[in-house]
Design an enzyme around this catalytic site. Structure first.
Site, PDB file in Angstrom:
ATOM      1  N   LYS A 127      23.992  15.471   7.276  1.00  0.00           N
ATOM      2  CA  LYS A 127      25.432  15.730   7.146  1.00  0.00           C
ATOM      3  C   LYS A 127      26.164  14.444   6.724  1.00  0.00           C
ATOM      4  O   LYS A 127      26.940  14.445   5.774  1.00  0.00           O
ATOM      5  CB  LYS A 127      25.992  16.253   8.477  1.00  0.00           C
ATOM      6  CG  LYS A 127      27.490  16.526   8.425  1.00  0.00           C
ATOM      7  CD  LYS A 127      27.962  17.297   9.629  1.00  0.00           C
ATOM      8  CE  LYS A 127      27.880  16.500  10.879  1.00  0.00           C
ATOM      9  NZ  LYS A 127      29.126  16.145  11.512  1.00  0.00           N
ATOM     10  N   ASP A 146      29.573  20.970   8.848  1.00  0.00           N
ATOM     11  CA  ASP A 146      30.039  20.544  10.170  1.00  0.00           C
ATOM     12  C   ASP A 146      30.406  21.803  10.951  1.00  0.00           C
ATOM     13  O   ASP A 146      30.132  22.919  10.512  1.00  0.00           O
ATOM     14  CB  ASP A 146      31.209  19.554  10.052  1.00  0.00           C
ATOM     15  CG  ASP A 146      32.502  20.239   9.628  1.00  0.00           C
ATOM     16  OD1 ASP A 146      32.452  21.431   9.198  1.00  0.00           O
ATOM     17  OD2 ASP A 146      33.570  19.629   9.725  1.00  0.00           O
TER      18      ASP A 146
END
Ligand code: SF4
Length: 218
Positions: A127, A146
């Site tokens: 991420k 997220d």
């Protein structure tokens, strides 16, 4: 309810994107940074913490430490104190130091621009690497997944997956590569401003006509 075909989901994803683009024409990463190193540090700090809180801390932090070498050479207790307003600050201070030491020792003090090199760094997962690649280097390597992107992808019926890597793969199949970075901004902005985790504002939602969870989620 009949399962939606991939073609229909792709078409709906395109319509959702068009409306989100219209709603949030200036959607962008809400962390404050002026170079790849600052974005990398801010993203490490942002785990389980709001961008607003991170921006308050980094305003001073980035004036004090101006390079990977300076972060790497800082005293750990002092660095912890500098970021103590942020959750998990002890772990994050250690990650920042280890990450910056590797930047100095293996990358000449610069932030690498590939997924392979980024995920080798301390405190950096897929991420974080996607945030840095997409925003600091304009490389659409993947989609940042997220908590907002995960929640909205499911509510919007774009995927039933719950694992971030699988959600990312599902979104990549639905959306052209050149929009991957923006897609996560649009979903994050909508998640922060309309499609809240607990009480989504479906009544005022700009994409409610395209959402199978309207008035059911929350
Ligand atoms: S209609 Fe409701 S659940 Fe669907 S995206 Fe909009 S706010 Fe979220």
């Amino acid at each position: 309810m009949a399962r939606e075909s991939k073609e229909s989901r792709q078409k709906r994803a395109g319509q959702i994107i068009a409306l989100l683009q219209k709603t949030y024409p200036d959607a962008h990463c809400e962390l404050t940074y002026s170079n790849p190193l600052e974005l990398l540090m801010a993203t490490i700090l942002s785990a389980q913490c709001s961008d607003k809180q991170v921006n308050i801390v980094t305003e001073k932090l980035f004036k004090k430490y101006r390079s990977a070498k300076e972060f790497a050479g800082a005293s750990l207790p002092e660095l912890e104190k500098d970021i103590q307003r942020i959750g998990l600050f002890r772990n994050k201070a250690r990650s920042i130091q280890a990450c910056c030491r590797a930047l100095v020792e293996q990358h000449g003090g610069t932030v690498p621009s590939t997924m392979e090199a980024l995920i080798e760094l301390a405190g950096v997962g897929r991420k974080t690497a996607n945030v840095v690649l997409g925003n600091a280097f304009a490389v659409n390597h993947g989609v940042v997944v997220d908590t907002h992107v995960a929640r909205l992808s499911q509510r919007l019926g774009l995927t039933r997956e719950t694992d971030p890597v699988k959600i990312e793969a599902a979104l990549q199949e639905l959306v052209p590569r050149e929009l991957w970075t923006l897609l996560s901004h649009w979903l994050i902005w909508h998640g922060r401003r309309r499609c809240f985790a607990r009480s989504p504002d479906c009544a005022h939602c700009e994409i409610q006509e395209l959402c199978p969870s309207r008035f059911k989620a929350g």
